[in-house]
Scaffold this motif. Structure first.
Motif, mmCIF file in Angstrom:
data_model
loop_
_atom_site.group_PDB
_atom_site.id
_atom_site.type_symbol
_atom_site.label_atom_id
_atom_site.label_comp_id
_atom_site.label_asym_id
_atom_site.label_seq_id
_atom_site.Cartn_x
_atom_site.Cartn_y
_atom_site.Cartn_z
ATOM 1 N N ALA A 1 -30.072 33.286 14.625
ATOM 2 C CA ALA A 1 -30.038 31.953 14.032
ATOM 3 C C ALA A 1 -30.843 30.954 14.857
ATOM 4 O O ALA A 1 -31.566 30.107 14.310
ATOM 5 N N LEU A 2 -30.752 31.061 16.178
ATOM 6 C CA LEU A 2 -31.494 30.164 17.053
ATOM 7 C C LEU A 2 -32.994 30.328 16.872
ATOM 8 O O LEU A 2 -33.743 29.343 16.800
ATOM 9 N N LEU A 3 -33.456 31.573 16.775
ATOM 10 C CA LEU A 3 -34.884 31.827 16.580
ATOM 11 C C LEU A 3 -35.352 31.375 15.198
ATOM 12 O O LEU A 3 -36.502 30.956 15.025
ATOM 13 N N ALA A 4 -34.462 31.479 14.211
ATOM 14 C CA ALA A 4 -34.832 31.067 12.860
ATOM 15 C C ALA A 4 -34.959 29.552 12.745
ATOM 16 O O ALA A 4 -35.758 29.042 11.944
ATOM 17 N N LEU A 5 -34.193 28.809 13.560
ATOM 18 C CA LEU A 5 -34.172 27.356 13.447
ATOM 19 C C LEU A 5 -35.054 26.639 14.463
ATOM 20 O O LEU A 5 -35.378 25.465 14.275
ATOM 21 N N SER A 6 -35.425 27.335 15.570
ATOM 22 C CA SER A 6 -36.185 26.669 16.621
ATOM 23 C C SER A 6 -36.995 27.697 17.400
ATOM 24 O O SER A 6 -37.008 28.884 17.067
ATOM 25 N N THR A 7 -37.655 27.212 18.445
ATOM 26 C CA THR A 7 -38.403 28.092 19.355
ATOM 27 C C THR A 7 -37.842 27.887 20.753
ATOM 28 O O THR A 7 -38.374 27.096 21.545
ATOM 29 N N PRO A 8 -36.768 28.620 21.107
ATOM 30 C CA PRO A 8 -36.068 28.324 22.363
ATOM 31 C C PRO A 8 -36.807 28.779 23.616
ATOM 32 O O PRO A 8 -36.520 28.308 24.707
ATOM 33 N N GLY A 9 -37.724 29.711 23.493
ATOM 34 C CA GLY A 9 -38.432 30.195 24.681
ATOM 35 C C GLY A 9 -37.722 31.377 25.327
ATOM 36 O O GLY A 9 -36.747 31.929 24.800
#
Length: 412
Positions: free
Chosen positions: A100-108
């Motif tokens: 979900a984090l990768l789908a919504l943003s680019t966390p690194g």
């Protein structure tokens, strides 16, 4: 109780719904593991430099090696079923969260590094626990067949996991692949919850003395050292894995490059190995029991070592594939027999700790030979390195033959 009354409890493992539930959960979890590792590799390469990606991928292995022995303590303290369910639940939640984090943003890379650390820690709990479950779900006479079924399940997971992960990455990127892995972990949970476990012989309902984790670990190591079969068996596992994993991982890639076989050549050799290992698992699944198991185990390790050494002297790819089939057949049979003898010889109360020790050597110590193998092949070429590794592996088989108790060990 008569033999007729006992018969229903001795049904073959491949017809036992309880064993099949465990096998289905193990297959789903292992396939999810394959998809996860592909997703992590791809996401790490896309998010940083090759060196940074390598560090992220190494974090899981380091964490797993550091905690593996205590993972066995946890499995024996709290029960392997509870630990396996908790492990898959944590992996499911964490992996779906990263998806979900990768789908919504680019966390690194920080998110991937944290995921790798958590996954490595959970793996250290999961692996000893999953190895300690079979004696609680199947009669001892069926443990050989269970090990064969587990080997087949692992080969199926290898065949399905990489294409499934690659397809998910192609369709939706790393987020989709992590999501697929999380769903596979979720699929295993209801099957694990439905398992029926037999009580241990030592389960008398009395409260146990409270001890520390370190004391439990020390007690487990002392149990292995004093056991006439398990102590030598752990040494055999350590030597055979130390001589086996380097050539079949780093060494194979360097050998293929030197021979001009390319990446396709590596794939063919690995396919040959997988075919042989799958055939060995199928034999054990069908037969259920191998007579003179300790003797066969030691001889297959020694003969497998000869095949490993021969691989470096084969100039043509078809011949190398044929040799790799032999390696897979012998290694698959010896590995399954190691697991079956461990589970039949060990007091179930110690099985988590004993499994953690053998897994520690296989997945913790042996991979440390990768850099040494690569450097040695670069200096002296593949032939002497494969020969030296084969000698270490053969030493394990010869040691097993020299120990009377292990040589005469039998499956029920």
């Amino acid at each position: 109780m008569t033999a007729t009354q006992l018969a229903p409890f001795e049904r073959p493992a491949h017809r036992d719904p309880n064993v099949l539930r465990w096998l289905g959960a193990y297959t789903a979890s292992t396939t999810g593991d394959m998809v996860y590792h592909l997703a992590l590799s791809w996401a790490a390469v896309q998010s940083g430099t090759p060196a940074q990606a390598g560090i992220v991928l190494a974090l899981s292995a380091v964490m797993r090696a550091l905690l593996m022995l205590f993972g066995g303590v946890v499995a024996d303290r709290f029960g392997p079923r509870r630990v396996v369910i908790s492990s898959d639940a944590v992996r499911c939640v964490v992996v779906l969260g990263v998806a979900a984090l990768l789908a919504l943003s680019t966390p690194g890379l920080w998110a991937l590094a944290a995921l790798a650390l958590v996954f490595g820690a959970v793996d250290a709990l999961f692996m000893p626990a999953v190895g300690a479950l079979p004696p609680r779900i199947a009669p001892s006479a069926q443990l050989g067949r269970v090990q064969g079924m587990r080997g087949l399940s692992y080969r199926i997971s290898v065949l399905l996991g990489a294409p499934l992960g690659g397809l998910a990455v192609a369709l939706g990127g790393p987020a989709a692949a992590f999501g697929a892995a999380g769903l596979l972990f979720a699929f295993s949970l209801p099957l694990l919850l439905a398992l029926r476990l037999s009580p241990l012989p030592s389960d008398d309902g009395q409260p146990r003395e409270k001890t520390t984790a370190l004391r439990d670990l020390t007690d487990g190591l002392r149990y292995i050292r004093r056991h006439r079969v398990l102590g030598p068996l752990v040494i055999v596992v350590a030597l055979s894995d130390l001589g086996f994993v380097g050539p079949l991982n780093v060494g194979l890639a360097l050998l293929s490059d030197q021979r001009g076989w390319g990446a396709a050549g590596i794939g063919w050799v690995l396919a040959g190995f997988g075919t042989g290992a799958g055939a060995a698992s199928l034999v054990l699944t069908v037969r259920g029991r191998i007579p003179r198991a300790g003797r066969v185990l030691s001889w297959t390790i020694a003969l497998g070592a000869v095949s490993i050494g021969a691989l470096a002297y084969v100039p043509q790819l078809p011949a190398a594939v044929a040799v790799s089939v032999a390696i897979g057949l012998l290694a698959g049979l010896s590995g399954a027999l190691c697991g079956a003898l461990t589970q039949t010889e060990c007091d179930p109360a110690y099985l988590g700790r004993v499994t953690s020790v053998t897994t520690f050597f296989s997945l913790g110590v042996a991979p440390m030979s990768f850099p040494l193998t690569g450097a040695a092949v670069g200096l002296w070429g593949p032939a002497p390195v494969f020969t030296a590794s084969a000698a270490v592996c053969a030493l394990g088989g010869l040691y097993g033959l020299s120990v009377k108790a292990l040589r005469r060990a039998e499956m029920p």
